[in-house]
Design an enzyme around this catalytic site. Structure first.
Site, mmCIF file in Angstrom:
data_model
loop_
_atom_site.group_PDB
_atom_site.id
_atom_site.type_symbol
_atom_site.label_atom_id
_atom_site.label_comp_id
_atom_site.label_asym_id
_atom_site.label_seq_id
_atom_site.Cartn_x
_atom_site.Cartn_y
_atom_site.Cartn_z
ATOM 1 C CD GLU A 123 -3.009 1.234 0.261
ATOM 2 O OE1 GLU A 123 -3.652 0.336 0.126
ATOM 3 O OE2 GLU A 123 -2.888 2.173 -0.791
ATOM 4 C CB ILE A 130 -3.835 8.160 -0.392
ATOM 5 C CG1 ILE A 130 -3.482 9.680 -0.042
ATOM 6 C CG2 ILE A 130 -5.368 8.081 -0.867
ATOM 7 C CD1 ILE A 130 -3.432 10.462 -1.383
ATOM 8 C CE LYS A 199 5.222 7.106 -5.105
ATOM 9 N NZ LYS A 199 5.785 8.372 -4.886
ATOM 10 N N GLY A 297 6.999 11.128 3.134
ATOM 11 C CA GLY A 297 7.239 11.364 4.433
ATOM 12 C C GLY A 297 7.534 10.185 5.387
HETATM 13 N N1 HSE Z 1 9.942 10.256 -3.434
HETATM 14 C C1 HSE Z 1 8.642 9.726 -3.055
HETATM 15 C C2 HSE Z 1 7.764 11.111 -3.607
HETATM 16 C C3 HSE Z 1 8.515 9.273 -1.758
HETATM 17 O O1 HSE Z 1 8.185 12.165 -3.351
HETATM 18 O O2 HSE Z 1 6.633 11.065 -3.942
HETATM 19 C C4 HSE Z 1 7.321 8.862 -1.594
HETATM 20 O O3 HSE Z 1 6.830 7.589 -2.291
#
Ligand code: HSE
Length: 418
Positions: A123, A130, A199, A297
């Site tokens: 997740e 989220i 992603k 984070g």
């Molecule tokens: N480097 C990624 C971002 C960290 O800034 O979204 C979270 O996946």
């Protein structure tokens, strides 16, 4: 009430996410999940945890029969894949946050889950806090999901917010994103769009059952966006965001990309600032829904890892319903995009690649045009990523009815109206 499974964790990685998880678990004793050992790469560093917890020997975790759950939060995709596949083969469940590793190895990871019958949850790999993976997986039936549009990278959204709203330089904004633990250890992964692409590859699987390799999806980051682009956006009452899009097409299949895009003031994505992420879902009957939360984070990411750990007490696993139980969708590149392009040299723009060009401004030092171009043309020829050229998709950027529009244009031209 059934007994919950007692979880004994072997943790790989003690960076931003690993340490966050360690702290979060200390604050949630009711979960009955304990970290038995943590495998790290660099033994010399001072860490805020008892020294005896740490080892550099990965087999000590992977071969320990008392450990029934491996949590992998390192940022080396090759080592991560080795760890995750060995853990599954050794009969352990796995929670991972390694988006690059997962996106690049989807077919192998799907096969391993089927073969071993173990669960792999991730997740936290997309949109951090989220709960979008489980929502897409469980709630939205294949046929109901018209489109999904999202901001999936916290660092680039943070940088765009800081430079366009607080006047920071790109360099300073990136440095701040790094200091706050949002950026990848190699921040070009964020800035040039690779992280968002990874992603999006993962979310396409859970949204539409598409098993794509990241290489097959058109993408860019924010590295070429110019100050003048932001001024154009401002004058139009819009913002520029790094947007990931997927849309079910009239002609079948799903059109997808990750590109900078103008966002209208009334779009939920325009409210997404700093390291926050947002996901807008258009579905058959529910109409529009919006998910919003911290996308990067330490604690926000750890919270999603924690939720996966918690789900494993009930032996939860992804069923990949849209892949295995429905007819999965395929990516369809036969779409056209309405784009804005800004550039310094006219010679760098292949005008013939465009279906048509609506507007030119070639006088200023930073020139620009608006036009319509096939997504396939953008995939074939990378002029739009080079020479400081900036390409931004228009807010209503996906064009599916190109032939109708061409005919309409032609008749207007013939009538002398264009
Ligand atoms: N480097 C990624 C971002 C960290 O800034 O979204 C979270 O996946």
């Amino acid at each position: 009430m059934g007994e919950h499974k007692e979880l004994v964790i072997g943790l790989f990685g003690f960076g931003v996410v690993g340490e966050g998880l360690y702290k979060v678990l200390q604050q949630t004793p009711s979960l009955k999940a304990t970290i038995k050992q943590v495998c790290i790469k660099h033994p010399g560093k001072t860490r805020n945890a008892p020294e005896e917890l740490f080892t550099t020997n990965r087999d000590a975790l992977l071969n320990d029969p008392a450990i029934n759950l491996i949590v992998e939060v390192i940022d080396d995709a090759i080592a991560g894949f080795e760890i995750v596949s060995t853990a599954l083969k050794n009969g352990k469940d796995v929670v991972s946050s390694s988006k690059k590793m997962i996106a690049e190895n989807l077919p192998a990871l799907l096969e391993l889950q089927q073969k071993t019958g173990r669960s792999l949850l991730y997740e936290s790999s997309a949109c951090a806090s989220i709960p979008v993976v489980r929502n897409l997986e469980e709630y939205y039936d294949n046929d109901l999901l018209h489109s999904i549009r999202a901001i999936v990278n916290g660092s680039t959204n943070f940088i765009l917010t800081k430079i366009f709203e607080e006047n920071l330089s790109f360099k300073d904004a990136l440095l701040l994103a790094q200091q706050l633990g949002f950026a990848e250890s190699d921040p070009t992964l964020d800035v040039e769009g690779f992280d968002a692409l990874n992603k999006w590859t993962i979310l396409l699987l859970h949204a539409y059952g598409i098993v794509a390799h990241p290489e097959h999806i058109l993408f860019n980051g924010i590295q070429n966006i110019a100050k003048s682009d932001a001024l154009v956006a401002k004058a139009r009452g819009q913002q520029i965001k790094l947007v990931a899009q997927a849309k079910k097409l009239i002609n079948g299949g799903v059109g997808a990309y990750v590109l900078p895009q103008f966002v209208n003031a009334d779009s939920p994505l325009s409210f997404v600032k700093n390291e926050y992420n947002g996901v807008v879902i258009e579905s058959g009957f529910a109409d529009q829904q919006f998910f919003y939360g911290k996308g990067a984070g330490s604690f926000p990411t750890a919270s999603a890892v924690l939720s996966d750990i918690s789900a494993l007490r009930y032996e939860y696993r992804y069923e990949y319903k849209k892949l295995y139980h429905h007819k999965p969708h395929q990516l369809n590149d036969a779409i056209y995009l309405k784009v804005f392009v800004s550039f310094t040299e006219l010679a760098n723009i292949p005008k013939e690649d465009f279906e048509w060009i609506e507007e030119w401004h070639a006088q200023e030092s930073r020139k620009y045009l608006s036009g319509v171009i096939a997504l396939q043309k953008l995939k074939q020829n990378m002029w739009w990523k080079e020479n400081g050229t900036s390409l931004i998709v228009e807010a209503d950027g996906i064009i599916e009815d190109i032939e109708e529009r061409k005919l309409k244009k032609k008749s207007l031209e013939l009538a002398g109206l264009l």
